[in-house]
Design an enzyme around this catalytic site. Structure first.
Site, mmCIF file in Angstrom:
data_model
loop_
_atom_site.group_PDB
_atom_site.id
_atom_site.type_symbol
_atom_site.label_atom_id
_atom_site.label_comp_id
_atom_site.label_asym_id
_atom_site.label_seq_id
_atom_site.Cartn_x
_atom_site.Cartn_y
_atom_site.Cartn_z
ATOM 1 C CD GLU A 1 -3.126 -1.010 2.280
ATOM 2 O OE1 GLU A 1 -2.852 -0.530 3.024
ATOM 3 O OE2 GLU A 1 -4.047 -1.882 1.979
ATOM 4 N NE ARG B 1 -3.493 1.788 4.818
ATOM 5 C CZ ARG B 1 -3.361 1.097 6.136
ATOM 6 N NH1 ARG B 1 -2.812 1.751 7.127
ATOM 7 N NH2 ARG B 1 -3.940 -0.045 6.303
ATOM 8 C CB THR C 1 -0.799 -0.268 8.841
ATOM 9 O OG1 THR C 1 -2.096 0.218 9.516
ATOM 10 C CG2 THR C 1 -0.675 -1.855 9.361
ATOM 11 N N GLY D 1 -7.468 -2.188 16.208
ATOM 12 C CA GLY D 1 -8.878 -1.994 16.562
ATOM 13 C C GLY D 1 -9.337 -3.379 16.693
ATOM 14 C CD GLU D 2 -9.940 -4.906 13.394
ATOM 15 O OE1 GLU D 2 -8.889 -4.452 13.014
ATOM 16 O OE2 GLU D 2 -11.127 -4.486 13.509
ATOM 17 C CD1 TRP E 1 -7.071 1.674 11.695
ATOM 18 C CD2 TRP E 1 -6.550 1.507 9.674
ATOM 19 N NE1 TRP E 1 -8.051 1.280 11.298
ATOM 20 C CE2 TRP E 1 -7.666 1.227 9.821
ATOM 21 C CE3 TRP E 1 -6.174 1.481 8.274
ATOM 22 C CZ2 TRP E 1 -8.915 0.632 8.805
ATOM 23 C CZ3 TRP E 1 -7.159 1.003 7.304
ATOM 24 C CH2 TRP E 1 -8.133 0.578 7.632
ATOM 25 C CG ASN F 1 -12.921 -1.416 14.666
ATOM 26 O OD1 ASN F 1 -12.038 -1.179 14.313
ATOM 27 N ND2 ASN F 1 -13.115 -2.322 15.628
ATOM 28 C CG ASP G 1 -14.693 -3.319 11.302
ATOM 29 O OD1 ASP G 1 -14.325 -2.717 12.108
ATOM 30 O OD2 ASP G 1 -14.049 -3.938 10.303
#
Lengths: 152, 599
Positions: free
Chosen positions: B82, B136, B180, B197-198, B264, B282, B324
């Site tokens: 990315e 990124r 990221t 977030g996860e 992020w 989220n 989400d």
């Protein structure tokens, strides 16, 4: 070369205590069949496209902990292997060993790391359900998408 | 030691300069100036406004069909690529996903490698990263290249030599904190977000002093006022003061501590207003039943003072998220007319499928419309309260745990994910890479363990009913809130767009095509298939009097995870053949930079 040796040693060392932990987790759940039993009978039940509660739970737990890397329906991704293929070559013991201990394949060409799920309750407690779901997918007994439960 | 002296010296100069005038510091002046030079591309979005617009116009709608690749560069890394390269003077800086290699390439010498930096990172961070080990891109400022490593270390490199100048830990991967996103240099600071977030992290934006990596300010997304840097009287939401404990009062007990709101995405900056803009992700977990309340300030647009971090205004797009729909997508700053009135606008294409046009000075909501007609989870946004009118049928909270909520559009990856849109001051339109995907979503109870996934939902994804394409590339009018034209794409468009003064917009596709389209009509003018699927962002620069277009290919990211094997069907429509188009049949892994030019 010495680096690779050291890595192998580390993995072996790590594997030992975790195997014990996993055994305990399975027993605590009360529902875990032994490896031998799993090998002789199908670890899932599919009737008219519908599945037993264990297999359904396996589908759900897969979505929680595995899908982020292995993609929808165990079908693999650009990031991690296709498990419907892996389970054609991997028996229950090898599956459990990999999930519990994780796996590392880090070298100049690859940066693949599967974490150890030995102490993750959402996985370790439902290892057999996840295996049953993926085995049904791998055997071609179950298609893609969300399975329906028997009796639904 | 020499290095340190040099840094010290330039810092002294900096202090002297700021004492002499109240103008922004030297670093900012330099960078602002450089970002206005169309020959260079000195920040990931091209400029502070996140417009991704290049004033270069050698390549036009008339001649773009002659475009061809002129040189390529393999990054040596296979994972999802990315972001994009930076072009600073005669040097191009190219980054990779984990292990986060940075290359400095000499544009005067056919891309010869001037230096290569490869951090040593514990590979155990790899599986802690949600959805591939993407990165990124790097930032430039004050002679330094700033890299956000996967393992949450921020490192500053000497742009000339690649030598490490400082390194700080911005988080702990053992708690699920990784990085990221791209850093952004603003004045004498570098702004850095966090992913996770996860994994139940407490999201935050941190400003580090560019000179030495010390913390200037840190602003959490969720938590007590002193942690989120809110002034209960002065910080506003839709024009009204937020009051005390605006975040705490929307969480049960101390759930905010693992409440998510990761940062992020992309950060914009308005030098005149001295405000930075970014969104939060989220709330953790994905199971809404487990976290009653609005879960503020997850899913929120923040406008903060660049010097102090104090929030000027906030707007929560998706209170109490049930799908989400992270709010991290880029904020594009553009001075446009909205319904006839000139506005300093902020335009944001949210994961939730609504495109928001706001007054970026005041935080007033001006327009909120669906930018994909498939969006069905809410009928509209109430313009007074700013709240979406949720459709009960698609409310995963209303339907509850262990219930499969079917046919929600968009899917969790949103009508658009992080892939940034572009704006053209010439057409006044926004060019948006989008996803056209729906989902079934079933939340269930989970327990929090530090460093382990904290998701609590399972989902299956498929195209909207009766359709087979999974993406669109659209032109958007942010004043009327309407799609001007829309091009169908086989897969989600997961590549950042570029607009140019030549009337051509560029974007990449997951199959690996770089495409050029007429910005007025959307007509496809050129395409070339690069070695792998494109999830990187398109860049333009000029060197030796020639305009170039550069893009990273290297399929992966969430797109690669969701679509490599094709999408599954919903439980009823398993026959949807189109949904089974497998990305893996079109492209394979491999990071390559491709640079295009006219003959």
């Amino acid at each position: 070369m010495p680096k690779r040796l050291a890595l192998t040693a580390a993995i072996t060392l790590m594997a030992l205590p975790l195997c014990v932990a996993a055994g305990a987790a399975g027993a605590a759940d009360g529902s875990a069949p032994t490896a031998a039993k799993a090998a002789e009978a199908k670890p899932y039940k599919v009737e008219g496209g519908k599945v037993d509660p264990g297999t359904y739970n396996g589908y759900r737990r897969y979505g929680e902990s595995c899908m982020r890397c292995h993609g929808p329906d165990g079908a693999g991704s650009s990031y991690a292997p296709d498990l419907t293929d892996s389970l054609k070559h991997m028996d229950y013991d090898a599956f459990a060993e990999t999930v519990i201990n994780g796996r590392k394949n880090v070298n100049t060409a690859n940066n693949n790391v599967m974490p150890s799920f030995g102490t993750t309750e959402d996985v370790a407690n439902y290892l057999d359900d996840i295996y049953g779901y993926l085995k049904a997918r791998s055997d071609g007994a179950l298609g893609r998408g969300r399975p329906q439960r028997i009796g639904d | 030691m020499n290095q340190r002296k040099k840094v010290l010296l330039s810092w002294t100069a900096l202090v002297a300069a700021s004492l002499l005038s109240s103008q922004p510091s030297l670093a900012n002046d330099e960078l602002s100036k450089m970002s206005k030079d169309p020959k260079q591309w000195v920040m990931q979005s091209g400029d502070y406004a996140n417009q991704r617009y290049s004033p270069l116009k050698q390549i036009t709608t008339a001649n773009v069909k002659e475009l061809r690749p002129v040189w390529t560069f393999s990054t040596g890394v296979l994972r999802g690529h990315e972001g994009g390269p930076l072009i600073v003077g005669d040097v191009m800086y190219v980054h990779t996903p984990f292990p986060n290699v940075v290359y400095a390439l000499d544009l005067n010498n056919q891309g010869r490698i001037l230096w290569k930096y490869e951090p040593k990172q514990d590979p155990s961070v790899i599986p802690v990263m949600c959805c591939d080990t993407v990165n990124r891109g790097v930032a430039y400022g004050d002679g330094k290249i700033i890299l956000n490593q996967a393992d949450a270390n921020v490192v500053a490199l000497d742009a000339k030599t690649g030598k490490e100048l400082w390194k700080v830990a911005n988080g702990d991967p053992k708690k699920g904190e990784t990085m990221t996103g791209a850093p952004v240099v603003v004045k004498d600071k570098v702004l850095v977000g966090i992913s996770g977030g996860e994994f139940g992290v407490q999201g935050r934006m941190t400003a580090y002093n560019l000179k030495d990596g010390s913390v200037a300010w840190k602003a959490y997304s969720v938590g007590p006022d002193d942690q989120i840097l809110f002034d209960p009287q002065k910080t506003t939401s839709l024009g009204k003061p937020v009051g005390a404990n605006s975040s705490l009062s929307t969480w049960q007990g101390d759930q905010w501590k693992t409440g998510g709101g990761a940062t992020w995405g992309w950060t914009a900056y308005d030098p005149q207003l001295n405000l930075i803009y970014y969104g939060s992700g989220n709330p953790s977990t994905w199971n809404p039943k487990q976290r009653p309340g609005d879960n503020k300030w997850s899913m929120t647009i923040f406008a903060r003072d660049a010097d102090t971090g104090i929030a000027k205004w906030v707007y929560q797009m998706t209170p109490h998220d049930e799908w989400d729909y992270d709010g991290v997508n880029e904020m594009i700053l553009a001075d446009i007319k909205v319904k006839g009135t000139p506005v300093k606008a902020l335009v944001h294409f949210d994961r939730n499928g609504f495109a928001y046009t706001m007054n970026r000075e005041t935080g007033e909501l001006l327009v909120a419309e669906k930018y994909d007609p498939a969006v069905n989870w809410a009928t509209h946004v109430d313009m007074k309260t700013g709240r979406p009118e949720v459709v009960a049928q698609y409310s995963t909270d209303h339907n509850g745990e262990d219930h499969n909520t079917k046919g929600v559009c968009p899917a969790a990856l949103g009508s658009k994910d992080q892939q940034p849109a572009a704006y053209s001051p010439e057409t006044g339109l926004f060019y948006v890479p989008t996803n056209h995907v729906c989902m079934d979503y079933e939340p269930f109870k989970v327990s929090y363990t530090a460093g382990q996934p904290y998701v609590g939902a399972t989902l299956s994804m498929f195209p909207p009913k009766g359709e087979t394409h999974l993406g669109n590339f659209i032109a958007w009018d942010a004043s009327s809130g309407k799609i001007v034209w829309s091009n169908k794409e086989t897969f989600s468009v997961w590549s950042g767009a570029l607009t140019t003064a030549g009337g051509v917009a560029f974007y990449g596709t997951l199959e690996g095509y770089l495409k050029a389209v007429d910005m007025k009509t959307g007509k496809e003018l050129y395409k070339f298939k690069t070695p792998s699927g494109i999830i990187g962002n398109v860049t333009s620069y000029e060197h030796g009097g020639k305009q170039y277009i550069a893009v990273l290919s290297g399929v992966g990211g969430w797109a690669g995870i969701g679509m490599a094997a094709g999408l599954g069907g919903d439980s009823e429509g398993l026959g949807a053949v189109g949904a089974y188009k497998q990305l893996a049949n079109y492209t394979q892994l491999g990071g390559v930079l491709t640079v295009f030019a006219l003959p």
